[in-house]
Design a protein around this motif. Sequence first.
Motif, PDB file in Angstrom:
ATOM      1  N   GLY A 104      44.205 -28.211  17.450  1.00 50.48           N
ATOM      2  CA  GLY A 104      44.156 -29.496  16.756  1.00 50.48           C
ATOM      3  C   GLY A 104      42.751 -29.785  16.257  1.00 50.48           C
ATOM      4  O   GLY A 104      41.775 -29.504  16.953  1.00 50.48           O
ATOM      5  N   ASP A 135      51.846 -39.089  20.977  1.00 51.03           N
ATOM      6  CA  ASP A 135      50.692 -38.337  21.458  1.00 51.03           C
ATOM      7  C   ASP A 135      50.361 -38.766  22.868  1.00 51.03           C
ATOM      8  O   ASP A 135      50.442 -39.949  23.192  1.00 51.03           O
ATOM      9  CB  ASP A 135      49.480 -38.620  20.569  1.00 51.03           C
ATOM     10  N   ASP A 175      40.576 -31.602  18.570  1.00 52.52           N
ATOM     11  CA  ASP A 175      40.109 -30.792  19.698  1.00 52.52           C
ATOM     12  C   ASP A 175      39.015 -29.815  19.273  1.00 52.52           C
ATOM     13  O   ASP A 175      38.098 -29.534  20.044  1.00 52.52           O
ATOM     14  CB  ASP A 175      41.277 -30.029  20.333  1.00 52.52           C
ATOM     15  N   GLU A 195      48.359 -21.200  20.749  1.00 48.69           N
ATOM     16  CA  GLU A 195      47.929 -22.583  20.535  1.00 48.69           C
ATOM     17  C   GLU A 195      46.955 -22.921  21.655  1.00 48.69           C
ATOM     18  O   GLU A 195      46.985 -22.301  22.713  1.00 48.69           O
ATOM     19  CB  GLU A 195      49.125 -23.533  20.586  1.00 48.69           C
ATOM     20  N   THR A 210      49.427 -35.194  13.976  1.00 44.48           N
ATOM     21  CA  THR A 210      48.309 -35.996  14.465  1.00 44.48           C
ATOM     22  C   THR A 210      47.120 -35.116  14.868  1.00 44.48           C
ATOM     23  O   THR A 210      46.151 -35.599  15.447  1.00 44.48           O
ATOM     24  CB  THR A 210      48.756 -36.860  15.668  1.00 44.48           C
ATOM     25  N   GLY A 211      47.228 -33.813  14.563  1.00 46.12           N
ATOM     26  CA  GLY A 211      46.081 -32.932  14.797  1.00 46.12           C
ATOM     27  C   GLY A 211      45.750 -32.719  16.265  1.00 46.12           C
ATOM     28  O   GLY A 211      44.580 -32.610  16.637  1.00 46.12           O
ATOM     29  N   THR A 212      46.790 -32.670  17.114  1.00 46.00           N
ATOM     30  CA  THR A 212      46.546 -32.465  18.553  1.00 46.00           C
ATOM     31  C   THR A 212      47.325 -31.236  19.022  1.00 46.00           C
ATOM     32  O   THR A 212      47.874 -30.493  18.217  1.00 46.00           O
ATOM     33  CB  THR A 212      46.988 -33.701  19.359  1.00 46.00           C
ATOM     34  N   THR A 262      45.462 -29.833  11.059  1.00 48.81           N
ATOM     35  CA  THR A 262      45.348 -31.239  10.673  1.00 48.81           C
ATOM     36  C   THR A 262      46.714 -31.879  10.469  1.00 48.81           C
ATOM     37  O   THR A 262      46.813 -33.078  10.291  1.00 48.81           O
ATOM     38  CB  THR A 262      44.558 -31.377   9.355  1.00 48.81           C
ATOM     39  N   ASP A 284      50.764 -30.483  17.742  1.00 50.11           N
ATOM     40  CA  ASP A 284      50.753 -30.020  16.351  1.00 50.11           C
ATOM     41  C   ASP A 284      50.258 -28.577  16.268  1.00 50.11           C
ATOM     42  O   ASP A 284      50.711 -27.810  15.411  1.00 50.11           O
ATOM     43  CB  ASP A 284      49.885 -30.944  15.505  1.00 50.11           C
ATOM     44  N   ALA A 285      49.327 -28.223  17.157  1.00 57.41           N
ATOM     45  CA  ALA A 285      48.858 -26.833  17.215  1.00 57.41           C
ATOM     46  C   ALA A 285      50.030 -25.922  17.566  1.00 57.41           C
ATOM     47  O   ALA A 285      50.181 -24.830  17.019  1.00 57.41           O
ATOM     48  CB  ALA A 285      47.736 -26.692  18.242  1.00 57.41           C
TER      49      ALA A 285
END
Lengths: 283, 409
Positions: B144, B305, B147, B118, B172-174, B169, B177-178
């Motif tokens: 993400g 987040d 990012d 990640e 929250t795609g950050t 995605t 989440d990665a």
Amino acid sequence: MAQQTETRITKMFDRLKAEGRGGLGTFITAGDPDYDTGLEILMGLANAGADMIEFGIPFSDPMADGPAIQASSLRALKKGMTLAKTLNMVREFRKQDDVTPIILMGYYNPIYIYGIDIFLADAKEAGIDGYIVVDLPPEEENELCKPAIAAGMNFIYLTAPTTDDERLPRVVENASGFIYFVSITGITGTKSATSADIAPHLERIRKHTNLPIAVGFGIKTPKNAADTVKVGDAAVVGSALVKVITDNLDENDNPMPGIAPKVHKLVSELAAGVRSVNKRIGA
Amino acid sequence: MTKHNTYRAGADEDGHFGIYGGRYVAETLMPLILAVETEWNKAKSDPDFWKEFHYYMKHYVGRPSPLYFAERLTEKFGGAKVYFKRDELNHTGAHKINNTIGQILMAKRMGKTRIIAETGAGQHGVATATVCALFGLPCIVYMGATDVERQSPNVFRMNLLGAEVRPVTSGTGTLKDAMNEALRDWVSNVDDTFYIIGTVAGPHPYPTMVRDFQSVIGDEVREQMQEAEGRLPDTLVACLGGGSNAMGLFHPFLDNETVEIIGVEAGGKGIDTDEHCASLTLGKPGVLHGNRTYLLQTDGGQILDGHSISAGLDYPGIGPEHSWLKDRGRVNYVSVTDNEALDAFQLCTKAEGIIPALEPSHALAHVAKIAGSYPRDHLLVLNMCGRGDKDIFAVAKHLGIDMGDTDQG
């Protein structure tokens, strides 16, 4: 093996055995797509043919779940769903149904933050029978497994194809209620396994425990469900039900009319599939 | 677990630092985690493993990195002698490569043929893609979607190195989440895949394994300071996202009680706002990504987040050993804001001719606050854990400078 507390879960598996059939477990996320619709869906599951209900606690980071259940969790959270409201829904359900087992399923953090002792007391009072907590393996059994058993509920452990014979005794040691076999190495709602894939694993698990085995992950159709209960004691369907919800939302994620009956219709079809298999000994 | 006379004995055999750490993962992953642990226990007492590790540290990464006396900043601050541990001079420009070399050697030992990672800012992704190129293994980096957009040069670097970058995605795609997505990949590819985690977090044994690889930083500082000043440093300062550069500097000194240790978190727009990433300062203990640690979360236990100008500090959790050190009071954890870090970034660039990454700019901003209060013979070491080339576009944007078509950075 842990002391087997009698719960609605153990009674249900006894009933299934007497009826000579497999069971259907249904998973939905609490409060998806919103509280009222979620409650309507929950209320009709047993009548539609669900033998037990796995009720998902919404969590921001459901790392063992595929896209369908991830999205359902986020939808519920956006509508303000909480663990306390999840228990409220169960209380509502219990007013009409004191037989169908309800298992809370989810991730540990919301429970941990609620506080273990008060959570177990509230959940028991609300009518919860057991727990499946994805990120609490036996290595962390002191967190919730042992307290839940002490409080008179079941703690169900997941076993996976990767859980080998060396590890199985550790996993079943404190398991109660039933064993949940994750039929694929993957996340929910993605790949599917065949009953031929599953059977050898169940045979392996049965060498280590007498508990019934429910099989989940990747079971989508009535035929999948029927095939599954040929080898397992119950089939659990989740993502396919959640997908019915997903497919019946408008662009703002609000439910379109008739969403609950559509979910219940799929449950009936799955139940018919499960009930088409005669599991009487010698049948 | 930890003896009363040491801070360095953790984690215990179940991976706990006090109540922190542990192995909170799905059953499908448990056998893999246990296999990594078994192999790690063998590797860490295998002289050949460390010989190979140090071979790459020296000839590929360029270690030891210098311990540099920052004379001009020392003059400016008018107090402690400020030293920089120059880990920004490592190959790939940050401390991350220390860990990825170590973990790819682990993957090789375990016969794994596919690597996942990640990344937030992209530094760990680049460091992972780099070692995968070096060892000829396929590499998939989860990043993400936000990012991916913010850090397009690093995405391109990873692609050049042969890695596949998969934008995330979900959620929250950050960064968090990665990490979820990398764990999902691992659950789905258990046979051939090794997950190279980028920081001192995740399920046991990752926090201790990554710490032991990054401890090369602190071990060198101890030796270099002895050479330069004939004694131990008095104060150590490092920034924290997940906390790997800080742990690498701190850990070898934890039992030297005369050494003051300070970790600097990202205060974002201020810790009195909702936009910060100060997990230790404002979070509370919870369970995420395989371990119990301080987390930014709601009252209901949903993960929030983080916010920081520095994408590398943008993680709502922190390594579990830091949580334990905070509770024990051994390390003092503070925070600085985006603006303070931006000021320190410019100060360092102009005064020392070193463009720091925004991450260590946070540490420097705190040094700027405290250095003047120490006597002239006080030895302070700041971990300059990354170089700032990746950040010039973000900095330009904040300074209101138009970089034209390349403003994505």
